[in-house]
Design a protein around this motif. Structure first.
Motif, mmCIF file in Angstrom:
data_model
loop_
_atom_site.group_PDB
_atom_site.id
_atom_site.type_symbol
_atom_site.label_atom_id
_atom_site.label_comp_id
_atom_site.label_asym_id
_atom_site.label_seq_id
_atom_site.Cartn_x
_atom_site.Cartn_y
_atom_site.Cartn_z
ATOM 1 N N TRP A 96 -11.618 14.991 -37.108
ATOM 2 C CA TRP A 96 -10.034 14.207 -38.168
ATOM 3 C C TRP A 96 -10.079 15.206 -39.559
ATOM 4 C CZ3 TRP A 96 -7.399 10.999 -35.841
ATOM 5 C CH2 TRP A 96 -7.996 10.083 -34.338
ATOM 6 N N VAL A 97 -10.916 15.712 -40.232
ATOM 7 C CA VAL A 97 -10.623 16.610 -41.719
ATOM 8 C C VAL A 97 -9.578 17.806 -41.338
ATOM 9 C CG1 VAL A 97 -11.137 18.220 -43.160
ATOM 10 C CG2 VAL A 97 -12.227 16.316 -42.411
ATOM 11 N N MET A 98 -9.507 18.258 -40.022
ATOM 12 C CA MET A 98 -8.185 19.773 -39.244
ATOM 13 C C MET A 98 -7.245 18.882 -38.898
ATOM 14 S SD MET A 98 -10.631 21.799 -39.661
ATOM 15 C CE MET A 98 -12.193 22.057 -40.657
ATOM 16 N N PHE A 99 -6.748 17.697 -38.689
ATOM 17 C CA PHE A 99 -5.591 16.669 -37.896
ATOM 18 C C PHE A 99 -5.562 16.382 -39.533
ATOM 19 C CE2 PHE A 99 -3.677 12.722 -37.762
ATOM 20 C CZ PHE A 99 -3.293 12.851 -36.417
ATOM 21 N N ALA A 100 -6.513 15.917 -40.238
ATOM 22 C CA ALA A 100 -5.411 15.490 -41.597
ATOM 23 C C ALA A 100 -4.669 16.759 -42.749
ATOM 24 C CB ALA A 100 -6.580 14.695 -42.433
ATOM 25 N N LEU A 101 -5.158 17.849 -42.807
ATOM 26 C CA LEU A 101 -5.385 19.400 -43.163
ATOM 27 C C LEU A 101 -4.402 19.446 -42.577
ATOM 28 C CD1 LEU A 101 -5.774 21.111 -45.242
ATOM 29 C CD2 LEU A 101 -7.301 22.333 -43.435
ATOM 30 N N THR A 102 -3.982 19.878 -41.313
ATOM 31 C CA THR A 102 -2.569 20.278 -40.720
ATOM 32 C C THR A 102 -1.476 19.372 -40.824
ATOM 33 O OG1 THR A 102 -3.135 19.749 -38.525
ATOM 34 C CG2 THR A 102 -3.535 22.059 -39.052
ATOM 35 N N GLY A 103 -1.982 18.096 -40.554
ATOM 36 C CA GLY A 103 -0.271 16.999 -41.070
ATOM 37 C C GLY A 103 -0.465 17.056 -42.754
ATOM 38 N N ALA A 104 -1.070 17.216 -44.138
ATOM 39 C CA ALA A 104 -0.774 17.760 -44.726
ATOM 40 C C ALA A 104 -0.233 18.880 -45.731
ATOM 41 C CB ALA A 104 -2.036 17.431 -46.236
ATOM 42 N N LEU A 105 -0.107 19.753 -44.610
ATOM 43 C CA LEU A 105 0.532 21.806 -44.494
ATOM 44 C C LEU A 105 2.023 21.170 -44.097
ATOM 45 C CD1 LEU A 105 -1.934 23.541 -43.818
ATOM 46 C CD2 LEU A 105 -1.076 23.350 -45.957
ATOM 47 N N THR A 106 2.000 20.176 -43.026
ATOM 48 C CA THR A 106 3.966 19.942 -42.367
ATOM 49 C C THR A 106 4.376 19.537 -42.874
ATOM 50 O OG1 THR A 106 2.803 18.607 -40.479
ATOM 51 C CG2 THR A 106 2.892 21.261 -40.283
ATOM 52 N N MET A 137 -10.684 19.933 -30.573
ATOM 53 C CA MET A 137 -11.320 20.788 -31.749
ATOM 54 C C MET A 137 -9.362 21.094 -31.625
ATOM 55 S SD MET A 137 -12.198 20.300 -34.597
ATOM 56 C CE MET A 137 -13.687 20.648 -34.750
ATOM 57 N N GLY A 138 -9.433 21.615 -30.557
ATOM 58 C CA GLY A 138 -7.344 22.747 -30.900
ATOM 59 C C GLY A 138 -6.407 21.400 -30.337
ATOM 60 N N VAL A 139 -6.672 20.380 -29.462
ATOM 61 C CA VAL A 139 -5.602 19.282 -29.462
ATOM 62 C C VAL A 139 -5.404 18.514 -31.135
ATOM 63 C CG1 VAL A 139 -5.464 19.558 -27.422
ATOM 64 C CG2 VAL A 139 -6.239 18.010 -28.340
ATOM 65 N N MET A 140 -7.073 18.605 -31.480
ATOM 66 C CA MET A 140 -6.454 17.723 -32.778
ATOM 67 C C MET A 140 -6.012 18.877 -34.112
ATOM 68 S SD MET A 140 -8.379 14.785 -32.942
ATOM 69 C CE MET A 140 -8.888 13.702 -34.339
ATOM 70 N N VAL A 141 -6.042 19.841 -33.976
ATOM 71 C CA VAL A 141 -4.952 20.774 -35.291
ATOM 72 C C VAL A 141 -3.288 20.183 -34.740
ATOM 73 C CG1 VAL A 141 -5.224 22.731 -35.834
ATOM 74 C CG2 VAL A 141 -6.652 21.855 -35.390
ATOM 75 N N VAL A 142 -3.364 20.736 -33.568
ATOM 76 C CA VAL A 142 -2.209 20.186 -32.913
ATOM 77 C C VAL A 142 -1.955 19.118 -32.791
ATOM 78 C CG1 VAL A 142 0.347 20.900 -31.505
ATOM 79 C CG2 VAL A 142 -2.174 22.262 -31.556
ATOM 80 N N HIS A 143 -1.294 18.066 -32.931
ATOM 81 C CA HIS A 143 -1.298 16.917 -32.942
ATOM 82 C C HIS A 143 -1.292 16.146 -34.526
ATOM 83 C CE1 HIS A 143 -0.861 15.720 -28.827
ATOM 84 N NE2 HIS A 143 -2.143 15.737 -28.587
ATOM 85 N N GLY A 144 -2.146 16.874 -35.455
ATOM 86 C CA GLY A 144 -2.185 16.903 -36.954
ATOM 87 C C GLY A 144 -1.373 16.978 -37.469
#
Length: 459
Positions: A96-106, A137-144
């Motif tokens: 969830w940290v990785m999800f939120a981080l990529t979401g914040a960046l985009t 982990m991979g799809v959490m990053v992409v969906h984020g």
């Protein structure tokens, strides 16, 4: 038989052969692009190579090269320990940290592939080391990345809102953003439950040293880079195996055993990673060219840490992605995608045309540019939107979500980055997992967003 139909059937044959004969699909796709381009579409070599994704080639090579160096000198291990400290050792919170981080960046303006390129190698390094499914982990990053992808100041949001304004359609920037945010959040929650996320809570908290292995502290210069093509038999929910330690732990009296210390090489690598983020998000420089430049600088300064890094570039993935996208470029050049879209747009039943356009957007975007397909499909929807039977806001949101949520496909830029970034996994198995997951998303999500966003007639 029309040339457009022939080109689609050839694509199906490529998938069948690659699946049943274990031939690299990218190599098959290059051959198909040559055959269809020359014999069916009457394209010369320049026309065929026009679809070669040169920018994606450089991104894949540059990012995997840079992070291979980071793995070699222990920087990724240090980052994993830092992430564990951030969430007080709760392994289950890391996805969830990785999800939120990529979401914040985009959401603040990063291009989606750039955000994934920055976060995915760190996230997947942690996943493989700690027995988390790389697929989870991979799809959490992409969906984020897609969750934040349609904020009013994001790249995708700006483009889609601009198209809506140009076509003189009713628009709602906040509704578009929330549609993508909630769709990807729900998918991420489902993925977390189905792919072993709940089991991670049972692990409780771990120390940062346990996350990377007690022996993986200050590896000697020149320690070998862990292979990215091994099959592995690791335990837990992951498909890979925990990498063997390459050096003996050396901890100072004030450090916990196994703590990873910052060395000059690691500090320089961290500076390079920060420079990559600043160059992409602030200076709007190309992620691939920036990454490969930084990798060359690190290689020059510490050649012993990076002498095997070139071999760790995900070359098989590069061949796969570039071949498939070159063939998709031939399809676009010969008008196959436009042909399919116009055929659907001519249907006299607006709701049926709407769901078919969502599916075309999802299928094509799984292999091609999400932005490009949105730019093509939204104008195709204008005629039946003008009839007033379909809400424009809901339709645009459904098209946008359908065309981007499928970026988990290994043939899209984001999916390719995730596939290339995963260390110490069976890549063939991981590829099949991403293909199956991407296929499920393509089959299910367009119908769901159509039902939720289009059928009620929003806008």
């Amino acid at each position: 038989m029309s040339s457009e139909l022939i080109s689609i059937l050839v694509l199906v044959v490529v998938f069948v052969i690659a699946t049943t004969r274990s031939v690299n699909m990218g190599a098959l796709a290059f051959a198909a692009a040559f055959g269809v381009g020359e014999l069916v579409a009457d394209l010369d070599a320049d026309g065929i190579f026009a679809g070669f994704p040169g920018d994606l080639f450089v991104v894949l090579v540059g990012v995997t090269y840079l992070f291979a160096i980071a793995r070699a000198n222990g920087t990724t291990d240090w980052l994993v320990q830092a992430a564990i400290r951030l969430v007080r050792g709760r392994v289950a919170l890391i996805p969830w940290v990785m999800f939120a981080l990529t979401g914040a960046l985009t959401a603040i303006g990063a291009v989606s592939p750039a955000a994934v390129a920055i976060v995915a190698p760190i996230a997947l390094s942690f996943a493989v080391r700690h027995g988390i499914s790389p697929l989870l982990m991979g799809v959490m990053v992409v969906h984020g990345a897609q969750a934040g992808g349609f904020s009013p100041i994001s790249i995708y949001g700006t483009i889609v809102n601009g198209i809506v304004e140009r076509e003189k359609l009713p628009g709602n920037e906040i509704a578009l953003f929330l549609a993508s945010l909630f769709t990807n959040l729900v998918i991420a929650a489902v993925v977390f439950v189905l792919f072993g996320g709940l089991k991670l809570w049972k692990q409780g908290a771990v120390s940062p040293q346990e996350a990377t292995g007690s022996g993986a502290t200050d590896g000697a210069p020149g320690a070998p880079v862990s292979s990215g093509t091994g099959t592995g038999t690791g335990t837990g929910t992951g498909t890979g195996t925990v990498a063997s330690p390459t050096a003996t732990a050396v901890a100072s009296p004030t450090e916990a055993p196994g703590a990873i210390r910052l060395t000059p090489a690691r500090i320089a690598t961290l500076v390079a990673l920060v420079a990559l983020v600043v160059a992409v998000l602030v200076l709007d420089l190309d992620a691939g060219l920036t990454a490969i430049t930084l990798a060359v600088v690190l290689s020059t300064a510490w050649p012993q840490d990076s002498k095997r890094a070139v071999g760790e570039i995900a070359w098989s993935t590069v061949l796969l992605i570039c071949g498939v996208l070159t063939y998709v470029g031939v399809l676009q050049e010969m008008g196959t995608i436009k042909w399919a879209g116009e055929g659907v747009g001519g249907i006299g039943v607006p709701l049926l045309a709407a769901v078919l356009l969502c599916y075309i957007g999802a299928i094509v975007s799984a292999f091609a540019s999400s932005v490009g397909i949105m730019g093509a499909l939204i104008p195709l929807a204008v005629p039946f939107l003008a009839q007033g039977q379909i809400g424009a806001v809901g339709m645009v949101a459904a098209l946008a979500v359908s065309a981007t949520v499928v970026d988990v496909s290994p043939f899209s830029t984001n999916g390719a980055l995730v596939l290339a970034a995963a260390p110490d996994v069976d890549r063939e198995r991981f590829l099949r997992q991403l293909m199956v997951y991407g296929g499920i998303v393509v089959a299910v999500v367009p119908a769901v967003v159509w039902l939720v966003m289009v059928v009620p007639g929003f806008g």
